[in-house]
Design a protein around this motif. Structure first.
Motif, PDB file in Angstrom:
ATOM      1  N   LEU A  87      -9.244   8.651 -15.917  1.00 42.46           N
ATOM      2  CA  LEU A  87      -9.712   7.355 -15.368  1.00 42.46           C
ATOM      3  C   LEU A  87      -8.683   6.803 -14.506  1.00 42.46           C
ATOM      4  CD1 LEU A  87     -11.941   5.549 -14.814  1.00 42.46           C
ATOM      5  CD2 LEU A  87     -11.476   4.198 -16.913  1.00 42.46           C
ATOM      6  N   MET A  88      -7.405   6.367 -15.090  1.00 45.07           N
ATOM      7  CA  MET A  88      -6.415   5.601 -14.536  1.00 45.07           C
ATOM      8  C   MET A  88      -5.901   6.136 -13.281  1.00 45.07           C
ATOM      9  SD  MET A  88      -4.290   3.251 -14.489  1.00 45.07           S
ATOM     10  CE  MET A  88      -4.036   2.584 -16.248  1.00 45.07           C
ATOM     11  N   LYS A  89      -5.895   7.660 -13.019  1.00 44.16           N
ATOM     12  CA  LYS A  89      -5.444   8.538 -11.979  1.00 44.16           C
ATOM     13  C   LYS A  89      -6.423   8.046 -10.716  1.00 44.16           C
ATOM     14  CE  LYS A  89      -6.542  12.795 -11.462  1.00 44.16           C
ATOM     15  NZ  LYS A  89      -6.492  14.087 -11.733  1.00 44.16           N
ATOM     16  N   PHE A  90      -7.550   8.165 -10.894  1.00 42.83           N
ATOM     17  CA  PHE A  90      -8.487   7.778  -9.938  1.00 42.83           C
ATOM     18  C   PHE A  90      -8.510   6.334  -9.604  1.00 42.83           C
ATOM     19  CE2 PHE A  90     -10.648  11.842 -11.800  1.00 42.83           C
ATOM     20  CZ  PHE A  90     -10.834  12.445 -10.289  1.00 42.83           C
ATOM     21  N   ILE A  91      -8.481   5.472 -10.566  1.00 41.52           N
ATOM     22  CA  ILE A  91      -8.303   3.907 -10.182  1.00 41.52           C
ATOM     23  C   ILE A  91      -7.023   3.767  -9.411  1.00 41.52           C
ATOM     24  CG2 ILE A  91      -7.916   1.613 -11.066  1.00 41.52           C
ATOM     25  CD1 ILE A  91      -9.677   2.499 -13.643  1.00 41.52           C
ATOM     26  N   MET A  92      -5.979   4.408  -9.616  1.00 43.47           N
ATOM     27  CA  MET A  92      -4.531   4.168  -8.903  1.00 43.47           C
ATOM     28  C   MET A  92      -4.976   4.665  -7.502  1.00 43.47           C
ATOM     29  SD  MET A  92      -1.786   5.003 -11.912  1.00 43.47           S
ATOM     30  CE  MET A  92      -0.491   4.980 -10.533  1.00 43.47           C
ATOM     31  N   LEU A  93      -5.612   5.668  -7.465  1.00 38.24           N
ATOM     32  CA  LEU A  93      -5.894   6.087  -6.194  1.00 38.24           C
ATOM     33  C   LEU A  93      -6.762   5.196  -5.382  1.00 38.24           C
ATOM     34  CD1 LEU A  93      -5.963   8.403  -3.833  1.00 38.24           C
ATOM     35  CD2 LEU A  93      -8.050   9.466  -5.130  1.00 38.24           C
ATOM     36  N   TYR A  94      -7.825   4.782  -5.858  1.00 36.27           N
ATOM     37  CA  TYR A  94      -8.726   3.802  -5.274  1.00 36.27           C
ATOM     38  C   TYR A  94      -7.715   2.449  -4.861  1.00 36.27           C
ATOM     39  CZ  TYR A  94     -12.568   6.371  -7.334  1.00 36.27           C
ATOM     40  OH  TYR A  94     -13.477   7.364  -7.590  1.00 36.27           O
ATOM     41  N   MET A  95      -6.917   1.991  -5.703  1.00 38.93           N
ATOM     42  CA  MET A  95      -5.995   1.058  -5.467  1.00 38.93           C
ATOM     43  C   MET A  95      -5.031   1.139  -4.337  1.00 38.93           C
ATOM     44  SD  MET A  95      -5.763  -0.995  -9.195  1.00 38.93           S
ATOM     45  CE  MET A  95      -4.808  -2.384  -8.555  1.00 38.93           C
ATOM     46  N   VAL A  96      -4.763   2.409  -3.889  1.00 40.52           N
ATOM     47  CA  VAL A  96      -4.170   2.527  -2.649  1.00 40.52           C
ATOM     48  C   VAL A  96      -4.553   1.501  -1.477  1.00 40.52           C
ATOM     49  CG1 VAL A  96      -3.194   4.141  -1.173  1.00 40.52           C
ATOM     50  CG2 VAL A  96      -3.054   4.644  -3.689  1.00 40.52           C
ATOM     51  N   PHE A  97      -5.875   1.894  -1.223  1.00 43.02           N
ATOM     52  CA  PHE A  97      -6.604   1.099  -0.452  1.00 43.02           C
ATOM     53  C   PHE A  97      -7.099  -0.223  -0.622  1.00 43.02           C
ATOM     54  CE2 PHE A  97      -7.315   5.637  -0.614  1.00 43.02           C
ATOM     55  CZ  PHE A  97      -6.981   6.057   0.795  1.00 43.02           C
ATOM     56  N   ALA A  98      -6.565  -0.929  -1.685  1.00 42.40           N
ATOM     57  CA  ALA A  98      -7.155  -2.258  -1.872  1.00 42.40           C
ATOM     58  C   ALA A  98      -5.862  -3.407  -1.875  1.00 42.40           C
ATOM     59  CB  ALA A  98      -7.644  -2.257  -3.432  1.00 42.40           C
ATOM     60  N   ASP A  99      -6.278  -4.403  -1.451  1.00 35.08           N
ATOM     61  CA  ASP A  99      -5.234  -5.612  -1.486  1.00 35.08           C
ATOM     62  C   ASP A  99      -5.365  -6.223  -2.824  1.00 35.08           C
ATOM     63  OD1 ASP A  99      -3.487  -7.643  -0.930  1.00 35.08           O
ATOM     64  OD2 ASP A  99      -5.026  -8.664   0.444  1.00 35.08           O
ATOM     65  N   HIS A 114       0.865  -1.279   0.065  1.00 39.55           N
ATOM     66  CA  HIS A 114       0.050   0.087   0.185  1.00 39.55           C
ATOM     67  C   HIS A 114       0.803   1.376   0.011  1.00 39.55           C
ATOM     68  CE1 HIS A 114      -3.704  -2.363   0.837  1.00 39.55           C
ATOM     69  NE2 HIS A 114      -2.836  -2.969   1.500  1.00 39.55           N
ATOM     70  N   PHE A 115       1.923   1.369   0.847  1.00 40.73           N
ATOM     71  CA  PHE A 115       2.750   2.549   0.775  1.00 40.73           C
ATOM     72  C   PHE A 115       3.325   2.678  -0.682  1.00 40.73           C
ATOM     73  CE2 PHE A 115       7.144   4.452   1.217  1.00 40.73           C
ATOM     74  CZ  PHE A 115       6.919   5.433   1.756  1.00 40.73           C
ATOM     75  N   THR A 116       3.843   1.655  -1.215  1.00 39.23           N
ATOM     76  CA  THR A 116       4.416   1.772  -2.921  1.00 39.23           C
ATOM     77  C   THR A 116       3.174   2.483  -3.712  1.00 39.23           C
ATOM     78  OG1 THR A 116       5.889   0.051  -2.241  1.00 39.23           O
ATOM     79  CG2 THR A 116       5.518   0.765  -4.786  1.00 39.23           C
ATOM     80  N   ALA A 117       2.007   1.654  -3.417  1.00 34.89           N
ATOM     81  CA  ALA A 117       0.882   2.082  -4.122  1.00 34.89           C
ATOM     82  C   ALA A 117       0.654   3.675  -4.063  1.00 34.89           C
ATOM     83  CB  ALA A 117      -0.384   1.587  -3.981  1.00 34.89           C
TER      84      ALA A 117
END
Length: 317
Positions: free
Chosen positions: A122-134, A95-98
């Motif tokens: 769209l990619m920017k927002f998806i990458m933001l969401y994926m910070v909190f995803a496993d 998550h830190f690297t994300a």
């Protein structure tokens, strides 16, 4: 009460662990590909000689670094950016690297926003969401789940909510795109494809001029685009219609890819469709596909379960 029960159900299991990992791999290769394509022009795009006026970025605002300093040393920034991408690719730092990758990507976008398109946004927002995803249960150096039940439940909840945020965001894109198209005369009258195919920038094939003059094709393609964008945000949530509407969406974006030469944008949208299917659906599809390949080619490829059993638990990140 219904919302509370729904949230509790999301804590039980990360329903999208497989495709989150697949999309993580896609993100890394997509970002590396973009940098390689821009390699000869990095100085013009992001360096001190850039044609874009300096603007504040997340990193410069957080760390108090002047934007011009970042431009003057853009080589070091790009090097660090590529290193973070590689770490994220192998799931190192999780998550830190994300989070670091999202900050670098957002900074790079602000440094030269004139080269961006809807896919980049769209990619920017998806990458933001994926910070909190496993997204590290598969294809990671240290794949696994939390040993502590509370942490595992929070991780599952966060991952499932992140995927839901991605899918809702995606549906909103289609909804607002359809809303504006319906209120545009060329789309409402069914002639938008004619004007699009007549623009030199979008002539992806030798047949574009011929198709632009074909009234049947123009009408069908224009209204097909509208129908997909109008009904996708509704039909994709029902199991009986999900696959059909996703296939229509893929056909739409492949058509744009071929005939209009808009590449990265379409690939990102097509890859995002995968979030509408859970792990069980992906596993069933892959097992069926592998079994058919084994039967036709007389190979012995392992099935999905054999290739990657249930993830192990781990005590920390």
């Amino acid at each position: 009460m219904a919302l509370f029960k729904y949230l509790l159900s999301l804590e039980e299991k990360n329903r999208y662990s497989f495709y989150l990992a697949v999309f993580r791999i896609f993100v890394c290769f997509h970002l590396i590909k973009t940098i390689l394509f821009q390699w000869a022009y990095l100085d013009i795009l992001y360096g001190a000689n850039s044609f874009v006026s300096p603007v504040p970025t997340f990193i410069t605002e957080l760390l108090g670094i002047p934007t011009h300093f970042l431009r003057e040393h853009y080589q070091w920034f790009i090097t660090a950016y590529l290193l973070i991408i590689v770490l994220y690719l192998f799931g190192i730092g999780k998550h830190f690297t994300a989070l670091l990758l999202f900050l670098c990507y957002e900074t790079l976008q602000r440094m030269c926003n004139l080269v961006l398109n809807g896919g980049d946004n769209l990619m920017k927002f998806i990458m933001l969401y994926m910070v909190f995803a496993d997204s590290y249960q598969y294809f990671s150096i240290k794949a696994g789940q939390f040993k502590n039940q509370t942490l595992r439940q929070l991780s599952n909840l966060g991952s499932n909510l992140c995927v839901r945020a991605i899918t809702l965001h995606f549906c909103m894109i289609y909804f607002w795109s359809a809303w504006h198209k319906i209120h545009a005369e060329v789309w409402f009258n069914g002639v938008a494809t004619y004007y699009t195919f007549s623009i030199g920038r979008f002539k992806g094939t030798p047949w574009n001029d011929f198709l632009a003059k074909n009234g049947v094709f123009v009408t069908i393609s224009t209204y097909f685009t509208l129908i997909v964008e109008v009904y996708f945000p509704v039909l994709v949530w029902f199991k009986k219609t999900r696959l059909a509407v996703v296939l229509c969406g893929i056909a739409l974006h492949l058509g744009i890819y071929v005939f209009m030469m808009i590449y990265g944008f379409e690939i990102i949208f097509i890859m995002t469709y995968g979030f509408f299917f859970k792990d069980e659906e992906w596993q069933a599809f892959l097992n069926k596909l592998i079994s058919r390949i084994n039967r036709k080619a007389k190979w012995k490829l392992p099935t999905f379960a054999e290739f990657h059993p249930e993830p192990q638990v781990y005590a920390g990140r």
